[in-house]
Design an enzyme around this catalytic site. Structure first.
Site, short mmCIF file in Angstrom:
data_model
loop_
_atom_site.label_atom_id
_atom_site.label_comp_id
_atom_site.label_asym_id
_atom_site.label_seq_id
_atom_site.Cartn_x
_atom_site.Cartn_y
_atom_site.Cartn_z
N HIS A 1 33.84 32.68 54.25
CA HIS A 1 34.22 34.08 52.63
C HIS A 1 32.99 34.47 52.95
CE1 HIS A 1 36.47 35.43 49.04
NE2 HIS A 1 35.24 36.09 48.84
N SER B 1 40.22 36.41 41.41
CA SER B 1 39.76 36.30 43.30
C SER B 1 39.41 37.47 43.71
CB SER B 1 40.87 35.70 43.60
OG SER B 1 40.70 35.50 44.81
N ALA C 1 40.77 27.12 44.55
CA ALA C 1 40.87 28.35 43.97
C ALA C 1 40.78 28.94 42.92
CB ALA C 1 42.87 28.54 44.60
N GLU D 1 31.31 28.39 50.14
CA GLU D 1 32.11 28.47 51.57
C GLU D 1 31.91 29.93 52.53
OE1 GLU D 1 35.23 30.34 49.00
OE2 GLU D 1 35.53 29.27 47.83
N ASP E 1 39.08 36.31 55.07
CA ASP E 1 37.94 34.54 55.06
C ASP E 1 38.50 34.43 56.51
OD1 ASP E 1 38.02 33.23 52.77
OD2 ASP E 1 39.85 32.42 52.50
N HIS F 1 39.90 38.46 46.69
CA HIS F 1 40.87 38.26 47.89
C HIS F 1 41.94 39.65 46.85
CE1 HIS F 1 40.16 36.04 50.74
NE2 HIS F 1 39.64 34.70 50.06
#
Length: 261
Positions: A187, A132, A126, A184, A141, A134
């Site tokens: 993502h 981030s 993380a 990832e 995701d 996000h």
């Protein structure tokens, strides 16, 4: 501070704006304040381990649990409202290709949740709060109900087609030295057209793409028969034509995307 009045113009899953004189009255018009803070707004902002998000998104909407037949959504996930329709179109295209087993695992996270995840999982899994993607509301995701995304058919389809809808695989396996993030395959980040197509064709991360634009200052690209003209500006100026999109890079300048008529 300079004020311009714009109305929404939607083109090929990306948001463009039609410039009108401020004295005119337009149905559904709204204002954008062009000031120093707008460098931190837009679909092309960079948020990474070196560049912090400056403020939270302001136009979040929940992803409807029934918005696509081939996607499992078992919690309330929020994204920027402008990317909901491109996301829907992407899943609908996958369904048309016989790909049925997607799952949304995460989307927008507020600062408190991101801080909690970082505290619980550490830097290997993380990012610290503020660093981030996000927290931008532009990242999703996407998993598979049939297995892990490193081998899933859903991952292969997204890797091939997501750019057609304005999304990029944000952390590819062969770009860890650029992103600083491990691979990832789940993502996906919305950047909009034509930028996603250019990044895919040139095999560029968002960091590399912004660097390219800074170096070139001007760039042209044809996508689906539409000619786009992209300029990198350190100071915002009005485009010479009517149809345009403006995004800050969250660093030093603005990306102005014009549709050449």
């Amino acid at each position: 501070m300079k004020k311009i009045i714009i109305s929404t113009f939607i083109l090929i899953s990306s948001y463009f704006f039609f410039y009108e004189d401020s004295s005119s009255t337009i149905e559904n018009e709204f204002s954008i304040q062009v000031n120093s803070n707008s460098i931190h707004n837009g679909n092309l902002i960079v948020v990474n381990k070196d560049t912090k998000l400056q403020h939270d998104p302001t136009n979040l909407t929940v992803i409807p649990k029934n918005f696509a037949n081939n996607v499992l959504i078992d919690s309330d996930y929020y994204i920027e409202e402008g990317i909901l329709e491109p996301l829907r179109q992407m899943f609908q295209a996958a369904e048309s290709d016989g790909i049925y087993h997607f799952r949304i695992n995460s989307a927008y996270r507020d600062e408190q949740l991101q801080a909690q995840l970082y505290e619980e999982n550490g830097s290997d899994y993380a990012q610290p709060a503020g660093f981030s993607e996000h927290q931008t509301g532009l990242a999703v995701d996407i998993g598979s109900t049939q297995g892990t995304m490193d081998t899933a058919t859903e991952a292969a389809w997204l890797a091939e087609h997501a750019a057609e809808f304005g999304f990029i695989l944000r952390y590819p396996a062969h770009k860890i030295h650029i992103t600083g993030i491990s691979f990832e395959p789940w993502h996906y980040r919305y950047v909009g057209l034509p930028h996603s197509i250019i990044m895919k064709e040139k095999d560029l991360t968002l960091e590399e793409y912004i660097t390219l634009l800074k170096q070139k200052k001007e760039y042209s690209q044809e996508v689906n028969g539409v000619n786009y003209f992209i300029q990198y500006e350190e100071e915002l100026v009005n485009p010479e034509t009517n149809y345009f999109d403006i995004s800050g890079d969250n660093q030093n300048g603005y990306i102005v995307t014009t549709v050449e008529k």
